[in-house]
Motif scaffolding. Sequence first.
Motif, PDB file in Angstrom:
ATOM      1  N   TYR A 174       0.837  -1.212   0.000  1.00 51.07           N
ATOM      2  CA  TYR A 174       0.000   0.000   0.000  1.00 51.07           C
ATOM      3  C   TYR A 174       0.865   1.253   0.000  1.00 51.07           C
ATOM      4  O   TYR A 174       0.574   2.229  -0.694  1.00 51.07           O
ATOM      5  N   ASN A 209       2.364   1.728  -3.358  1.00 50.40           N
ATOM      6  CA  ASN A 209       1.370   2.311  -4.266  1.00 50.40           C
ATOM      7  C   ASN A 209       1.285   3.825  -4.069  1.00 50.40           C
ATOM      8  O   ASN A 209       1.224   4.585  -5.044  1.00 50.40           O
ATOM      9  N   CYS A 210       1.285   4.259  -2.811  1.00 38.34           N
ATOM     10  CA  CYS A 210       1.274   5.700  -2.513  1.00 38.34           C
ATOM     11  C   CYS A 210       2.489   6.388  -3.150  1.00 38.34           C
ATOM     12  O   CYS A 210       2.346   7.441  -3.784  1.00 38.34           O
ATOM     13  N   ARG A 245      -6.279   2.927   4.508  1.00 38.21           N
ATOM     14  CA  ARG A 245      -6.258   2.346   3.161  1.00 38.21           C
ATOM     15  C   ARG A 245      -7.511   2.739   2.398  1.00 38.21           C
ATOM     16  O   ARG A 245      -7.445   3.078   1.214  1.00 38.21           O
ATOM     17  N   GLN A 246      -8.649   2.687   3.065  1.00 35.98           N
ATOM     18  CA  GLN A 246      -9.918   3.023   2.411  1.00 35.98           C
ATOM     19  C   GLN A 246      -9.985   4.506   2.033  1.00 35.98           C
ATOM     20  O   GLN A 246     -10.444   4.867   0.948  1.00 35.98           O
ATOM     21  N   TYR A 266      -7.405   6.418   1.472  1.00 31.81           N
ATOM     22  CA  TYR A 266      -6.439   6.639   0.397  1.00 31.81           C
ATOM     23  C   TYR A 266      -7.050   6.263  -0.956  1.00 31.81           C
ATOM     24  O   TYR A 266      -6.891   6.983  -1.946  1.00 31.81           O
ATOM     25  N   GLU A 267      -7.769   5.155  -0.986  1.00 27.88           N
ATOM     26  CA  GLU A 267      -8.447   4.764  -2.224  1.00 27.88           C
ATOM     27  C   GLU A 267      -9.453   5.843  -2.630  1.00 27.88           C
ATOM     28  O   GLU A 267      -9.551   6.207  -3.811  1.00 27.88           O
ATOM     29  N   ARG A 268     -10.177   6.366  -1.661  1.00 28.57           N
ATOM     30  CA  ARG A 268     -11.135   7.442  -1.944  1.00 28.57           C
ATOM     31  C   ARG A 268     -10.413   8.651  -2.542  1.00 28.57           C
ATOM     32  O   ARG A 268     -10.922   9.277  -3.483  1.00 28.57           O
ATOM     33  N   LEU A 299      -4.863   3.014  -9.155  1.00 30.06           N
ATOM     34  CA  LEU A 299      -6.105   2.633  -8.475  1.00 30.06           C
ATOM     35  C   LEU A 299      -6.416   1.157  -8.702  1.00 30.06           C
ATOM     36  O   LEU A 299      -6.793   0.439  -7.760  1.00 30.06           O
ATOM     37  N   LEU A 308      -4.062  -0.870  -6.655  1.00 30.93           N
ATOM     38  CA  LEU A 308      -4.436  -0.783  -5.243  1.00 30.93           C
ATOM     39  C   LEU A 308      -5.574  -1.745  -4.929  1.00 30.93           C
ATOM     40  O   LEU A 308      -5.534  -2.477  -3.927  1.00 30.93           O
ATOM     41  N   ARG A 309      -6.582  -1.755  -5.778  1.00 30.07           N
ATOM     42  CA  ARG A 309      -7.728  -2.635  -5.554  1.00 30.07           C
ATOM     43  C   ARG A 309      -7.335  -4.100  -5.693  1.00 30.07           C
ATOM     44  O   ARG A 309      -7.868  -4.965  -4.988  1.00 30.07           O
ATOM     45  N   THR A 361      -5.751  -5.157  -2.450  1.00 32.48           N
ATOM     46  CA  THR A 361      -6.788  -5.370  -1.426  1.00 32.48           C
ATOM     47  C   THR A 361      -7.505  -6.698  -1.642  1.00 32.48           C
ATOM     48  O   THR A 361      -7.746  -7.449  -0.686  1.00 32.48           O
TER      49      THR A 361
END
Length: 224
Positions: free
Chosen positions: A70, A73-74, A129-130, A132-134, A197, A200-201, A204
């Motif tokens: 994660y 990814n950032c 994490r959630q 960040y996805e947003r 994105l 990232l998904r 997860t």
Amino acid sequence: MKTSVNDPFDVDICLRGLGNMISLIIDDVYEYAYVLTFKRSMKMYSKEFHDPDEVPVLDLAFFQNTGDLYVTNCAEANGKLVAYKLKLINILNIDEIHDFNDEVLDNEGDRYKPYYLMYKKSKSYKKLRQYYERLLVETIKCLFTYACVLTAQSYRVPSILRKQFNLPDDQCFRLLNTDDLHVQLLIELIIDLKKSLAELREITEKQLAKTIARRKKTKVEDQK
């Protein structure tokens, strides 16, 4: 002062406001990388690295070597945003200190900016994490809106342009003015961030599958 779709359109102000927004998003993604790192993979150093502003990590490559997918990814998403901002600085000859202190440009930078999560340290690793996805989702949408605005040369964007956002990638850009260099650059960044994105998904989903498999295994062993 609130912005409005009725505001007169000035391409220079629009792009410099976009530049301010991108810088804020870069800082936000950096904060996610920082807090996620010292919540888990580098938790033993969390007391020393307690604040991203007071005790910053100056070598951003550090975040790509934490072993946390994660955080990686950032870091990669941030690299894409920084590369875009540098292009914008070079093209427009931006003085960042001036632009951040300019009331008009500061206001413009808030026009479409994504949600900013304060007090990240108070959130759990999972919640971060959630959020960040947003942030990625909303950033992509903001960038598409800017591409629409630059195409329409107006903040009052026709609905037919906005609706293209929900189409597949090979179709959603077809009505944008790709002869405009800034629209081209935004499309490239949108495509790059959509990859981040998707990755990232995928991370997860794989971790969720591992968790489910581990729980099933534990349940079977308990029943023996």
